[in-house]
Write an enzyme that holds these catalytic residues in place. Structure first.
Site, PDB file in Angstrom:
ATOM      1  N   ASP A 125      30.079  31.795  35.363  1.00 11.21           N
ATOM      2  CA  ASP A 125      31.421  32.375  35.561  1.00 11.21           C
ATOM      3  C   ASP A 125      32.323  31.345  36.233  1.00 11.21           C
ATOM      4  OD1 ASP A 125      30.589  34.825  34.576  1.00 11.21           O
ATOM      5  OD2 ASP A 125      30.488  35.810  36.526  1.00 11.21           O
ATOM      6  N   ARG A 176      33.427  30.660  27.375  1.00 13.96           N
ATOM      7  CA  ARG A 176      34.073  31.980  27.436  1.00 13.96           C
ATOM      8  C   ARG A 176      35.520  31.710  27.838  1.00 13.96           C
ATOM      9  NH1 ARG A 176      32.237  35.227  32.361  1.00 13.96           N
ATOM     10  NH2 ARG A 176      30.438  35.830  31.119  1.00 13.96           N
TER      11      ARG A 176
HETATM   12  C1  FAD Z   1      33.395  39.531  29.832  1.00 10.93           C
HETATM   13  C2  FAD Z   1      34.416  39.059  30.826  1.00 10.93           C
HETATM   14  C3  FAD Z   1      34.107  38.043  31.692  1.00 10.93           C
HETATM   15  C4  FAD Z   1      35.051  37.581  32.616  1.00 10.93           C
HETATM   16  N1  FAD Z   1      34.757  36.497  33.388  1.00 10.93           N
HETATM   17  C5  FAD Z   1      35.697  35.995  34.200  1.00 10.93           C
HETATM   18  C6  FAD Z   1      35.474  34.798  34.934  1.00 10.93           C
HETATM   19  O1  FAD Z   1      34.411  34.178  34.867  1.00 10.93           O
HETATM   20  N2  FAD Z   1      36.460  34.343  35.736  1.00 10.93           N
HETATM   21  C7  FAD Z   1      37.676  34.983  35.839  1.00 10.93           C
HETATM   22  O2  FAD Z   1      38.559  34.493  36.557  1.00 10.93           O
HETATM   23  N3  FAD Z   1      37.900  36.121  35.169  1.00 10.93           N
HETATM   24  C8  FAD Z   1      36.954  36.647  34.353  1.00 10.93           C
HETATM   25  N4  FAD Z   1      37.210  37.789  33.650  1.00 10.93           N
HETATM   26  C9  FAD Z   1      38.422  38.602  33.957  1.00 10.93           C
HETATM   27  C10 FAD Z   1      39.614  38.153  33.151  1.00 10.93           C
HETATM   28  O3  FAD Z   1      40.029  36.897  33.580  1.00 10.93           O
HETATM   29  C11 FAD Z   1      40.774  39.155  33.286  1.00 10.93           C
HETATM   30  O4  FAD Z   1      41.177  39.232  34.607  1.00 10.93           O
HETATM   31  C12 FAD Z   1      40.476  40.556  32.792  1.00 10.93           C
HETATM   32  O5  FAD Z   1      39.672  40.524  31.657  1.00 10.93           O
HETATM   33  C13 FAD Z   1      41.760  41.286  32.433  1.00 10.93           C
HETATM   34  O6  FAD Z   1      42.477  40.575  31.471  1.00 10.93           O
HETATM   35  P1  FAD Z   1      42.654  41.038  29.949  1.00 10.93           P
HETATM   36  O7  FAD Z   1      42.546  39.831  29.109  1.00 10.93           O
HETATM   37  O8  FAD Z   1      41.727  42.130  29.627  1.00 10.93           O
HETATM   38  O9  FAD Z   1      44.172  41.473  29.839  1.00 10.93           O
HETATM   39  P2  FAD Z   1      45.060  42.502  30.639  1.00 10.93           P
HETATM   40  O10 FAD Z   1      46.445  42.235  30.163  1.00 10.93           O
HETATM   41  O11 FAD Z   1      44.801  42.464  32.086  1.00 10.93           O
HETATM   42  O12 FAD Z   1      44.556  43.889  30.100  1.00 10.93           O
HETATM   43  C14 FAD Z   1      44.780  44.327  28.767  1.00 10.93           C
HETATM   44  C15 FAD Z   1      44.533  45.822  28.717  1.00 10.93           C
HETATM   45  O13 FAD Z   1      43.165  46.086  29.014  1.00 10.93           O
HETATM   46  C16 FAD Z   1      43.046  47.218  29.831  1.00 10.93           C
HETATM   47  N5  FAD Z   1      42.437  46.817  31.113  1.00 10.93           N
HETATM   48  C17 FAD Z   1      42.344  45.583  31.638  1.00 10.93           C
HETATM   49  N6  FAD Z   1      41.680  45.590  32.808  1.00 10.93           N
HETATM   50  C18 FAD Z   1      41.337  46.876  33.024  1.00 10.93           C
HETATM   51  C19 FAD Z   1      40.639  47.565  34.050  1.00 10.93           C
HETATM   52  N7  FAD Z   1      40.131  46.922  35.114  1.00 10.93           N
HETATM   53  N8  FAD Z   1      40.442  48.880  33.922  1.00 10.93           N
HETATM   54  C20 FAD Z   1      40.928  49.550  32.836  1.00 10.93           C
HETATM   55  N9  FAD Z   1      41.616  48.974  31.848  1.00 10.93           N
HETATM   56  C21 FAD Z   1      41.823  47.665  31.929  1.00 10.93           C
HETATM   57  C22 FAD Z   1      44.432  47.795  29.993  1.00 10.93           C
HETATM   58  O14 FAD Z   1      44.636  48.721  28.965  1.00 10.93           O
HETATM   59  C23 FAD Z   1      45.310  46.596  29.783  1.00 10.93           C
HETATM   60  O15 FAD Z   1      46.574  46.936  29.343  1.00 10.93           O
HETATM   61  C24 FAD Z   1      36.315  38.221  32.694  1.00 10.93           C
HETATM   62  C25 FAD Z   1      36.627  39.254  31.800  1.00 10.93           C
HETATM   63  C26 FAD Z   1      35.718  39.657  30.867  1.00 10.93           C
HETATM   64  C27 FAD Z   1      36.104  40.712  29.883  1.00 10.93           C
END
Ligand code: FAD
Length: 300
Positions: A125, A176
């Site tokens: 991560d 990722r």
């Molecule tokens: C498998 C995975 C691994 C990850 N690993 C890392 C990492 O190593 N380092 C790092 O900095 N970040 C990591 N992240 C987090 C990532 O950076 C984002 O902060 C997170 O995924 C939200 O961004 P999004 O692309 O989903 O878009 P967003 O614009 O935040 O969300 C899009 C839509 O998804 C839904 N949504 C998003 N989050 C939530 C929530 N918590 N609860 C309910 N609905 C929600 C909502 O409907 C929102 O409108 C990871 C995410 C995933 C999915």
């Protein structure tokens, strides 16, 4: 409703943990590895693969880092014993990155070596920007010996395209791509949501074009649709990518992608340090807090 959601997030610290647990449990498998394994079995049965993560807060000694390493090894063994379709995600600070970089490297190397023996894979991560350079340096060192390890790139960081370009050039783009979850300064991170999305999509394309492998970690339907369009028009093979989502988030979208035949990996966190993880998730998307509170009080 916005103010109500933010208010709920703001008052979270004064609620008892047992109360927070009521609406946090959808985001984590439970407190023990057994919970993580049970959740992974369910996900496998529903057509998803998984990546299991051990929740942990800051560590302060190398002996804690060694304990964390042992838990990671145990996770890999247990995945194997239960014949699950899951790999393992870990954080380098848990393995001592901020205490002793050499020792941290040795810890993660032992884990990756163990995963290699078990024919499994480890995803490192990405944490906040104070860790980026060291994390990528350790990733590069590991890749000299092992091909069963991957890194994470955050689309909000201004440096990321250059990192991706270099990793592609070195032939080690097993990445990722996520938007990024930490609160970074505008000096080094884009704050404009559209800019982050554009950067995200461009980096996915860069990896696909290079023949590398990309984990498309997002719940953003708009971004996912554009990437699917890109994959179709570019004719990229399914062996080059997978979608990734967090446990408990946008399950409808997850199911849609699985039903369309895409490989989808769910991030399955477990551990007794669930509190910090869940409050971070709720702060990230305060809307959820409002929905959950409503579900607790309004029983239909
Ligand atoms: C498998 C995975 C691994 C990850 N690993 C890392 C990492 O190593 N380092 C790092 O900095 N970040 C990591 N992240 C987090 C990532 O950076 C984002 O902060 C997170 O995924 C939200 O961004 P999004 O692309 O989903 O878009 P967003 O614009 O935040 O969300 C899009 C839509 O998804 C839904 N949504 C998003 N989050 C939530 C929530 N918590 N609860 C309910 N609905 C929600 C909502 O409907 C929102 O409108 C990871 C995410 C995933 C999915």
């Amino acid at each position: 409703m916005q103010w109500f959601n933010r208010f709920i997030v703001w008052i979270l610290p004064i609620f008892p943990k047992s109360f927070i647990w009521l609406f946090s449990r959808r985001y984590i498998a439970g407190q023990s590895l057994l919970d993580g394994i049970e959740k992974t079995k369910e996900l496998n049965q529903s057509g998803c693969c998984a990546t299991i993560d051990v929740l942990g807060e800051d560590i302060h000694s190398l002996s804690e880092a060694t304990l964390a390493k042992e838990e990671c090894m145990h996770v890999l063994d247990t995945i194997q014993m239960n014949m699950l379709d899951s790999n393992h995600s870990l954080k380098l600070t848990q393995l001592g990155l901020k205490i002793d970089k050499k020792k941290c490297f040795q810890n993660v190397k032992d884990i990756v070596q163990k995963a290699k023996q078990l024919n499994n894979f480890v995803r490192i991560d990405m944490e906040d920007s104070t860790c980026t350079t060291d994390t990528l340096e350790i990733y590069r060192k590991l890749r000299k010996t092992y091909n069963n390890v991957g890194a994470v790139i955050q689309a909000y960081l201004m440096r990321s395209q250059e990192d991706v370009r270099q990793l592609i050039e070195e032939g080690i783009a097993h990445l990722r791509i996520c938007k990024g979850i930490y609160d970074e300064s505008p000096e080094i991170a884009y704050k404009d949501r559209e800019k982050i999305k554009e950067n995200y999509i461009q980096m996915v394309e860069m990896v696909l074009d290079s023949g590398g492998y990309v984990g498309i970690a997002t719940h953003d339907r708009g971004v996912i649709n554009r990437i699917i369009e890109m994959i179709r028009s570019g004719g990229y093979p399914s062996s080059q990518f997978e979608f990734q989502m967090l446990l408990g988030v946008t399950e409808h979208l997850r199911k849609e992608l699985v039903s369309q035949g895409y490989r989808l990996r769910v991030y399955v966190p477990y551990g007794d340090q669930w509190y910090g993880y869940c409050t971070r998730r709720l702060k990230e998307n305060p809307q959820v807090a409002g929905h959950i509170i409503k579900n607790i009080f309004i029983r239909k």
